[in-house]
Design an enzyme around this catalytic site. Sequence first.
Site, mmCIF file in Angstrom:
data_model
loop_
_atom_site.group_PDB
_atom_site.id
_atom_site.type_symbol
_atom_site.label_atom_id
_atom_site.label_comp_id
_atom_site.label_asym_id
_atom_site.label_seq_id
_atom_site.Cartn_x
_atom_site.Cartn_y
_atom_site.Cartn_z
ATOM 1 C CE LYS A 138 -1.363 -6.592 -15.044
ATOM 2 N NZ LYS A 138 -0.220 -7.668 -15.443
ATOM 3 C CB CYS A 190 -0.866 -0.060 1.310
ATOM 4 S SG CYS A 190 -1.504 -1.536 1.560
ATOM 5 C CD GLU A 250 4.259 -16.844 -18.526
ATOM 6 O OE1 GLU A 250 3.352 -17.432 -19.194
ATOM 7 O OE2 GLU A 250 4.356 -15.912 -18.403
ATOM 8 C CD GLU A 266 2.558 -10.861 -22.645
ATOM 9 O OE1 GLU A 266 2.654 -11.422 -21.588
ATOM 10 O OE2 GLU A 266 1.488 -10.242 -22.685
ATOM 11 C CE LYS A 294 4.990 -12.800 -19.580
ATOM 12 N NZ LYS A 294 3.969 -13.119 -18.639
ATOM 13 C CG HIS A 353 6.851 -36.280 -33.641
ATOM 14 N ND1 HIS A 353 6.894 -37.476 -34.226
ATOM 15 C CD2 HIS A 353 7.144 -36.241 -32.179
ATOM 16 C CE1 HIS A 353 7.145 -38.260 -33.399
ATOM 17 N NE2 HIS A 353 7.721 -37.604 -32.127
ATOM 18 C CD1 TRP A 391 -2.264 -5.488 -3.017
ATOM 19 C CD2 TRP A 391 -3.173 -4.393 -4.407
ATOM 20 N NE1 TRP A 391 -2.534 -6.285 -3.648
ATOM 21 C CE2 TRP A 391 -3.218 -5.541 -4.810
ATOM 22 C CE3 TRP A 391 -3.973 -3.424 -5.435
ATOM 23 C CZ2 TRP A 391 -3.541 -6.065 -6.073
ATOM 24 C CZ3 TRP A 391 -4.278 -3.755 -6.721
ATOM 25 C CH2 TRP A 391 -3.843 -5.159 -6.987
ATOM 26 C CG ASN A 430 2.298 0.338 3.462
ATOM 27 O OD1 ASN A 430 0.969 0.638 3.624
ATOM 28 N ND2 ASN A 430 3.137 0.980 2.736
ATOM 29 N N GLY A 431 2.270 -3.813 5.079
ATOM 30 C CA GLY A 431 2.606 -5.150 5.599
ATOM 31 C C GLY A 431 1.619 -6.173 6.188
ATOM 32 N NE ARG A 459 4.304 0.809 -3.253
ATOM 33 C CZ ARG A 459 4.881 -0.432 -3.323
ATOM 34 N NH1 ARG A 459 5.464 -0.912 -4.400
ATOM 35 N NH2 ARG A 459 5.258 -1.029 -2.425
HETATM 36 C C1 F6R Z 1 0.635 -12.260 -20.223
HETATM 37 C C2 F6R Z 1 -0.665 -12.034 -19.323
HETATM 38 C C3 F6R Z 1 -1.983 -12.691 -19.725
HETATM 39 C C4 F6R Z 1 -2.824 -12.874 -18.491
HETATM 40 C C5 F6R Z 1 -4.220 -13.440 -18.726
HETATM 41 C C6 F6R Z 1 -5.098 -13.733 -17.685
HETATM 42 O O1 F6R Z 1 1.577 -11.806 -19.375
HETATM 43 O O2 F6R Z 1 -0.523 -11.145 -18.246
HETATM 44 O O3 F6R Z 1 -1.912 -13.914 -20.546
HETATM 45 O O4 F6R Z 1 -2.246 -13.825 -17.878
HETATM 46 O O5 F6R Z 1 -4.864 -12.292 -19.545
HETATM 47 O O6 F6R Z 1 -5.236 -12.701 -16.755
HETATM 48 P P1 F6R Z 1 -5.795 -12.763 -15.191
HETATM 49 O O7 F6R Z 1 -4.726 -13.471 -14.683
HETATM 50 O O8 F6R Z 1 -5.982 -11.354 -14.794
HETATM 51 O O9 F6R Z 1 -6.976 -13.535 -15.336
#
Ligand code: F6R
Length: 612
Positions: free
Chosen positions: A607, A2, A485, A492, A489, A508, A74, A100-101, A27
């Site tokens: 996001k 937070c 993964e 993207e 990464k 294959h 948060w 915070n904590g 934060r």
């Molecule tokens: C990739 C990424 C996305 C999320 C996906 C699910 O870096 O962040 O693939 O993992 O959109 O999002 P959440 O976890 O918020 O349901």
Amino acid sequence: MCGIVGYAGSKEVNAILIDGLKKLEYRGYDSAGIALQHDGKLLISKAAGSVADLEKTLTGQENAVTVGIGHTRWATHGRPTDENAHPHSSCCEEIAIVHNGIIENHSALRQWLTEEAGHTFRSETDTEVLAHLIEDYYDGDLLEAMRKAVSRAEGSYALVAISSREPGRLVCARQDSPLIVGLGDGENLIASDIPALLAHTRSTKVLEDGEFASISADGVEIFDADGKPVDKEILEITWDIEAAEKGGYDHFMLKEIMEQPAAVRETLRQRIDSVNGKVTLSELGFTAEELNRLEKIHIIACGTAYHAGLLGKAVIEKIANVSVEADVASEFRYRDPLLLENQIAIVISQSGETADTLAALRLARQKGLKVLAITNVVGSSVSREADEVLYTWAGPEIAVASTKAYLTQLVSLYLVALYLGEARGSIDAETSAGLISGLKSLPAHLKTILSEDSVVKLRDYCDHLSKWDSAFFVGRNLDYPVAMEGALKLKEISYIHAEAYAAGELKHGPLALIVEGIPVIALVTQKAVFDKTLSNIQEVNARGGAVFAITQEGFEEVARQVESVFYLPAIDDLLAPVLSAVPTQLIAYYAALARNSSVDKPRNLAKSVTVE
Ligand code: F6R
């Protein structure tokens, strides 16, 4: 996770706190509040929602006041409501605190305070125990009362308090959560992060763990844990506000990668019983009978969270001896899945708002399955609709590409696996103790991986990688989801087309794509398939592919077979995916940097994906 800001001076504190809190909203932003010293009383205003929502509740009474504290939250313990927002006050409202904590022994302290010391609580938070404890010890010296109170608290804290009986004074304590004093002319400040200070001063003193401070308009005194005065150097901040928000890093993604040792530590905190050393998920309400008759678990998630789910499947099957299916949420909801008695679902979502994951959760519940959510956001839709919730406690993740949330999802799944294994009697005490000690070692190992030398090595490799438009990630067994993964990464944020393959699948089809010099990142952390993976690497070598291997210390044979190698600290193979994910995150980050991509906000992505 937070944000805290406090001020003592001659200016109107109200505007200073609100402005400071807005600078800290990145934060935590689910509720906010301020407490001011006003005419021998405390004025406390708090509101669920943003700092702007808090501003709407202010009445004007707050003007002309010159000392106060503020907080933007948060949520960890307790939902994001007005009551749970900080500051929290003692019974007689003479003391107010922001924190915070996490206070790990808050339940025991709450019980003692209510049953033995006659205190009445108003919120669901762990923080409130500190307000009452301070009150219990208070006889006119707030710093002394705080010192006694925190000596009974286990956990982490950045704590700031004011008392209506000590006008002009703020007192603070720090343990495992940052606090920085801002030194002004006729005014002094305290904050959890530098952005809240920069409009007022660039001269700071950083409190260390175990230290306390007493702050007024004309002075700052800092004391060590034994109460001895500490003479600290002044640190001049040269960052601009944008760099300060990112903790001095160029991007939120790098800041969040670097926060992973702390994030993993928070996820583990309080979930391993200090007496018997076993996993204790007291927040989950499954009965022993429910866990014992479990026949199948469905893990459902999207994107990165789905990759965590694939690893969760492997780990839970191994430890808890129960069959697990892992599904992408957008497929699960339309494939008419067979959902039967004695099954549960686990949904994983950082944001807790992903539309497909939420729909899958609803479908599972509609068919009678109990749903456990693993999520990072208290009060999110997923957390509200699931039957049980395990919070990851990674703190706000701002970069679109998920890093610290992913690692804490993985750690949460290990905790679930061990919890199930224990309940179902499928894991012996020795194996369980070994894995728990391995989990506890993760933060230190992550720090090693994030050391400067390792990062430089990965950065150098990315100069080569960034020149290609195509790359491969390969691995077997638990290394395969890590490869998936890693590829996600990389694509993207760097826009390099990356594919992950189970290493045994190369011949294959995909081997046809291997040409001279093409980057192939091989994950080689699993002893059981070590020789097999090395054979697959040789297949790539034979076609001219340039292999960069991520392996464990002790697997030195790998170095003889590849162009370059990155060593992780040696760890139980089952836990290796938590470590091996990190170099893949850094590879994506530095490749994106070399290609000048928009790291924190990649094109076409959001996001939180709240549409289907
Ligand atoms: C990739 C990424 C996305 C999320 C996906 C699910 O870096 O962040 O693939 O993992 O959109 O999002 P959440 O976890 O918020 O349901």
